[in-house]
Design a protein around this motif. Structure first.
Motif, PDB file in Angstrom:
ATOM      1  N   ASP A 409       0.589  23.362  44.084  1.00  0.00           N
ATOM      2  CA  ASP A 409       1.297  23.441  45.181  1.00  0.00           C
ATOM      3  C   ASP A 409       1.588  22.040  46.467  1.00  0.00           C
ATOM      4  OD1 ASP A 409       2.750  25.257  46.218  1.00  0.00           O
ATOM      5  OD2 ASP A 409       1.279  26.246  45.949  1.00  0.00           O
ATOM      6  N   GLU A 410       2.381  22.511  47.519  1.00  0.00           N
ATOM      7  CA  GLU A 410       2.314  21.555  48.561  1.00  0.00           C
ATOM      8  C   GLU A 410       2.242  22.293  48.872  1.00  0.00           C
ATOM      9  OE1 GLU A 410       3.529  18.665  48.994  1.00  0.00           O
ATOM     10  OE2 GLU A 410       4.594  17.960  46.921  1.00  0.00           O
ATOM     11  N   ARG A 411       2.070  23.491  49.514  1.00  0.00           N
ATOM     12  CA  ARG A 411       1.617  24.563  50.012  1.00  0.00           C
ATOM     13  C   ARG A 411       0.091  24.390  50.389  1.00  0.00           C
ATOM     14  NH1 ARG A 411       4.995  29.960  48.489  1.00  0.00           N
ATOM     15  NH2 ARG A 411       3.843  29.159  46.265  1.00  0.00           N
ATOM     16  N   LYS A 412      -1.023  24.000  49.781  1.00  0.00           N
ATOM     17  CA  LYS A 412      -2.383  24.080  49.622  1.00  0.00           C
ATOM     18  C   LYS A 412      -2.448  23.164  49.643  1.00  0.00           C
ATOM     19  CE  LYS A 412      -5.608  24.098  45.977  1.00  0.00           C
ATOM     20  NZ  LYS A 412      -6.167  23.202  44.340  1.00  0.00           N
ATOM     21  N   GLU A 413      -3.560  23.888  51.098  1.00  0.00           N
ATOM     22  CA  GLU A 413      -4.255  23.566  51.876  1.00  0.00           C
ATOM     23  C   GLU A 413      -5.228  22.424  51.112  1.00  0.00           C
ATOM     24  OE1 GLU A 413      -6.093  22.150  56.350  1.00  0.00           O
ATOM     25  OE2 GLU A 413      -4.064  23.364  55.654  1.00  0.00           O
ATOM     26  N   LEU A 414      -5.423  20.776  51.827  1.00  0.00           N
ATOM     27  CA  LEU A 414      -6.531  20.111  51.594  1.00  0.00           C
ATOM     28  C   LEU A 414      -7.637  20.417  50.875  1.00  0.00           C
ATOM     29  CD1 LEU A 414      -5.872  16.678  50.647  1.00  0.00           C
ATOM     30  CD2 LEU A 414      -6.274  16.495  52.961  1.00  0.00           C
ATOM     31  N   ASP A 415      -8.085  19.812  50.024  1.00  0.00           N
ATOM     32  CA  ASP A 415      -9.310  20.480  50.026  1.00  0.00           C
ATOM     33  C   ASP A 415     -10.336  18.725  49.844  1.00  0.00           C
ATOM     34  OD1 ASP A 415     -10.834  20.336  47.166  1.00  0.00           O
ATOM     35  OD2 ASP A 415      -8.443  21.352  47.468  1.00  0.00           O
ATOM     36  N   GLU A 416     -11.758  18.925  50.110  1.00  0.00           N
ATOM     37  CA  GLU A 416     -12.459  17.621  50.084  1.00  0.00           C
ATOM     38  C   GLU A 416     -12.407  16.698  48.645  1.00  0.00           C
ATOM     39  OE1 GLU A 416     -16.656  18.001  50.952  1.00  0.00           O
ATOM     40  OE2 GLU A 416     -16.044  19.547  52.214  1.00  0.00           O
ATOM     41  N   VAL A 417     -12.683  17.905  47.634  1.00  0.00           N
ATOM     42  CA  VAL A 417     -12.049  17.761  46.249  1.00  0.00           C
ATOM     43  C   VAL A 417     -11.475  16.597  45.715  1.00  0.00           C
ATOM     44  CG1 VAL A 417     -12.410  18.113  43.511  1.00  0.00           C
ATOM     45  CG2 VAL A 417     -14.397  19.246  45.382  1.00  0.00           C
ATOM     46  N   THR A 418     -10.190  17.965  46.258  1.00  0.00           N
ATOM     47  CA  THR A 418      -8.516  16.864  46.123  1.00  0.00           C
ATOM     48  C   THR A 418      -8.771  15.706  46.514  1.00  0.00           C
ATOM     49  OG1 THR A 418      -7.821  19.390  45.898  1.00  0.00           O
ATOM     50  CG2 THR A 418      -5.993  17.034  45.788  1.00  0.00           C
ATOM     51  N   PHE A 419      -9.031  15.822  47.974  1.00  0.00           N
ATOM     52  CA  PHE A 419      -9.065  14.052  48.213  1.00  0.00           C
ATOM     53  C   PHE A 419      -9.767  12.873  47.721  1.00  0.00           C
ATOM     54  CE2 PHE A 419     -11.200  11.923  51.276  1.00  0.00           C
ATOM     55  CZ  PHE A 419     -10.467  11.256  51.800  1.00  0.00           C
ATOM     56  N   LEU A 420     -11.032  13.941  47.581  1.00  0.00           N
ATOM     57  CA  LEU A 420     -11.637  12.302  46.660  1.00  0.00           C
ATOM     58  C   LEU A 420     -10.144  11.872  45.346  1.00  0.00           C
ATOM     59  CD1 LEU A 420     -15.150  13.704  46.409  1.00  0.00           C
ATOM     60  CD2 LEU A 420     -14.614  11.860  47.892  1.00  0.00           C
ATOM     61  N   GLY A 421      -9.790  12.739  44.460  1.00  0.00           N
ATOM     62  CA  GLY A 421      -9.278  12.547  43.634  1.00  0.00           C
ATOM     63  C   GLY A 421      -8.159  11.782  43.786  1.00  0.00           C
ATOM     64  N   TYR A 422      -6.877  12.700  45.128  1.00  0.00           N
ATOM     65  CA  TYR A 422      -6.141  12.049  45.838  1.00  0.00           C
ATOM     66  C   TYR A 422      -6.063  10.103  45.774  1.00  0.00           C
ATOM     67  CZ  TYR A 422      -3.668  15.647  47.143  1.00  0.00           C
ATOM     68  OH  TYR A 422      -2.671  16.653  47.005  1.00  0.00           O
TER      69      TYR A 422
END
Length: 552
Positions: A409-422
């Motif tokens: 979801d493009e509207r989802k706020e970035l979180d640190e776990v997703t950031f690590l995956g990115y």
């Protein structure tokens, strides 16, 4: 552009993690498709405007600890930043540690009237070494008081100083030095050593934080106390000595990424028992936690226990620790941390790194067999898949990552776990989908611009806020901004990162230094657990931010 040294490393054969970002620039030809991302990032970066102005209480020595009695030193898992404000705090706010000799030096003045001038005073002699004029702040005012900025960057002689201004008074004292933040960085890294469980910390290495070995007995399974489990080791995460796998994995991910980006900041001389062994001490320290994580996995099924909870029994057998059963999220967090460590540690010990990768793979397969569709939306599983794909090329992980990013979801706020995956995905040496990397780069750039815009409109040159989570949010924002600065080398972002460090070190509305044992206005007298270094997760983010600053 730094992105050339980091993004899409599949073009670089035999990438050496120990090399600094500068030494890797421009070494490899990029495909035309992959240059699309770089061109788009350049356009995004060009849109930015220049910024307006740029431990626990002392522990007894080992000898003072009674035989067979353990003392726990620990960070807090959650931030607790309700500092006691000093009775009389200054109206000239400075970084209470000080400023880099050749860097930008800004003070913040708060008062009903703007003083006509301000003075930089050499502390030992009382001599005025600089006269400046405060500038208006376009952002607004603070609680009815006007806020002004004073630039004294011309003062470059090393020494101790304070500021003074008519109508307002004096600031706390501060230093001007080169390499000023190196010791802060060193102490932030050493906090995890101080919190090692199950081993004696001697005064030679730990100083006043020395303590005898604690929690040296096996733990019992919470669901069946007849089952004994060796859960010794690892890092304490709170005052009780508890240890949680997901919390540990998050901090490991942040510290290992800091090492990956800014490896030159991390030496082999931090003053821990493993120092001078040819391996950067940050990897030695993380390995100590990795060895505990390995104990949390059932090697037969791949399942991972949640962690260890310690109960202090007033009668009977004394301190008892329980191992709690985990879930799919725990297994994914374990897989992410072990895969990332394996990837970075392979040049130092290939056999051990391979064992870690196998453990990560077992945890991943456990989630695949037992997780169900609802777990497929978990950021932890995405981060685990991204790290495992980068480390091993596992096809199931590649499929999961591409599907996850395609449906996110493009509207989802970035979180640190997703950031690590990115970051794991865009930095892999293996084939990646250019459109997904483009999507990630855009999201990171948008977040950086959002942070920058909020700081521009702030009196204190950071995103203003209040409450227990404020500093934690600022640190998380700096993690995102530091990553983007690495990608595009934006001077505005570098200044903003430094402004946040100034904020944490005293240039804030309370004139409090939020980093332990530094500055006159330090929160330690009221509650030693409130400093950033004493917060388990916050300290790893402080390490991340400082690693960029000290490498310059």
């Amino acid at each position: 552009m730094r992105m050339k040294a980091f993004l899409y490393l599949s073009a670089k054969k035999g990438y050496n993690q120990k090399e600094t970002r500068d030494s890797g620039r421009g070494r490899n030809k990029r495909s035309i498709k992959r240059m699309i991302v770089l061109q788009r990032i350049r356009r995004l970066a060009a849109a930015g405007l220049a910024l307006l102005l740029a431990g626990c209480a002392a522990m007894p020595s080992v000898e003072e600890v009674k035989e067979n009695e353990s003392v726990i030193t620990s960070m807090e898992k959650e931030p607790n930043l309700s500092y006691e404000v000093p009775e009389s705090s200054p109206n000239i706010l400075v970084n209470q540690l000080g400023y880099i000799r050749s860097g930008t030096k800004i003070a913040i003045f708060c008062g009903e009237e703007k003083p006509s001038e301000f003075y930089v005073i050499e502390e030992s002699t009382g001599e005025r070494v600089f006269v400046g004029r405060p500038e208006d702040n376009a952002a607004g005012n603070e609680n009815g008081k006007q806020v002004y900025y004073g630039d004294f960057s011309e003062v470059m002689a090393e020494g101790a100083y304070y500021l003074e201004a008519p109508l307002i008074g004096k600031s706390y004292s501060f230093l001007i030095e080169e390499d000023l933040y190196d010791q802060v960085f060193r102490e932030a890294c050493r906090q995890y050593y101080y919190n090692r469980c199950g081993v004696t910390l001697t005064a030679d290495y730990a100083g006043e934080m020395a303590h005898n070995a604690c929690h040296t007995s096996n733990s019992v399974l919470q669901e069946d106390s007849s089952v004994s489990i060796d859960a010794r080791g690892g890092w304490h995460q709170d005052e009780a000595g508890s240890k949680d796998v997901m919390t540990a994995a998050k901090s490991i991910g942040v510290m290992l990424l800091a090492y990956e980006l800014y490896g030159a900041s991390f030496g082999d001389d931090m003053g821990i028992p493993e120092s001078e062994n040819g391996v950067p001490d940050i990897l030695d320290e993380v390995k100590y936690e990795i060895e505990w994580l390995l104990k949390m996995q059932d090697p037969a099924t791949g399942a991972v226990y949640k962690g260890v909870t310690v109960y202090d029994q007033s009668v009977g057998s004394g301190t008892v620790s329980y191992v709690e059963s985990g879930d799919m999220g725990t297994a994914s967090a374990f897989a992410m941390a072990l895969a990332k460590f394996s990837y970075l540690y392979q040049e130092y010990d290939t056999a051990y790194a391979t064992d870690c990768l196998k453990a990560a793979d077992r945890a991943w397969k456990y989630t695949e067999l037992n997780g169900g569709r609802e777990h497929d939306a978990d950021p932890w599983k995405f981060a685990a898949a991204a790290e495992l794909y980068r480390a091993s090329g596992l096809k199931s992980c590649q499929r999961f990552v591409t599907e996850y990013l395609g449906q996110e979801d493009e509207r989802k706020e970035l979180d640190e776990v997703t950031f690590l995956g990115y970051v794991a995905y865009i930095s892999t040496k293996l084939p990646v989908k250019i459109e997904l990397c483009e999507k990630i780069a855009e999201k990171l750039m948008e977040k950086a611009e959002e942070i920058s815009e909020e700081a521009r409109n702030s009196d204190y040159l950071v995103k203003e806020g209040s409450g227990n989570e404020h500093n934690h949010e600022l640190l998380q924002n700096m993690m995102y901004l530091t990553m983007v600065d690495y990608m595009i080398a934006n001077h505005e972002y570098e200044s903003l990162i430094e402004n946040h460090l100034h904020y944490f070190l005293g240039r804030n509305p309370q004139a409090i230094c939020y980093i332990n044992n530094i500055g006159i206005g330090n929160g330690r007298p009221s509650d030693d657990g409130m400093g950033i270094m004493k917060q388990f997760e916050a300290d790893s983010k402080l390490i991340f931010m400082l690693s960029e600053i000290v490498e310059k």
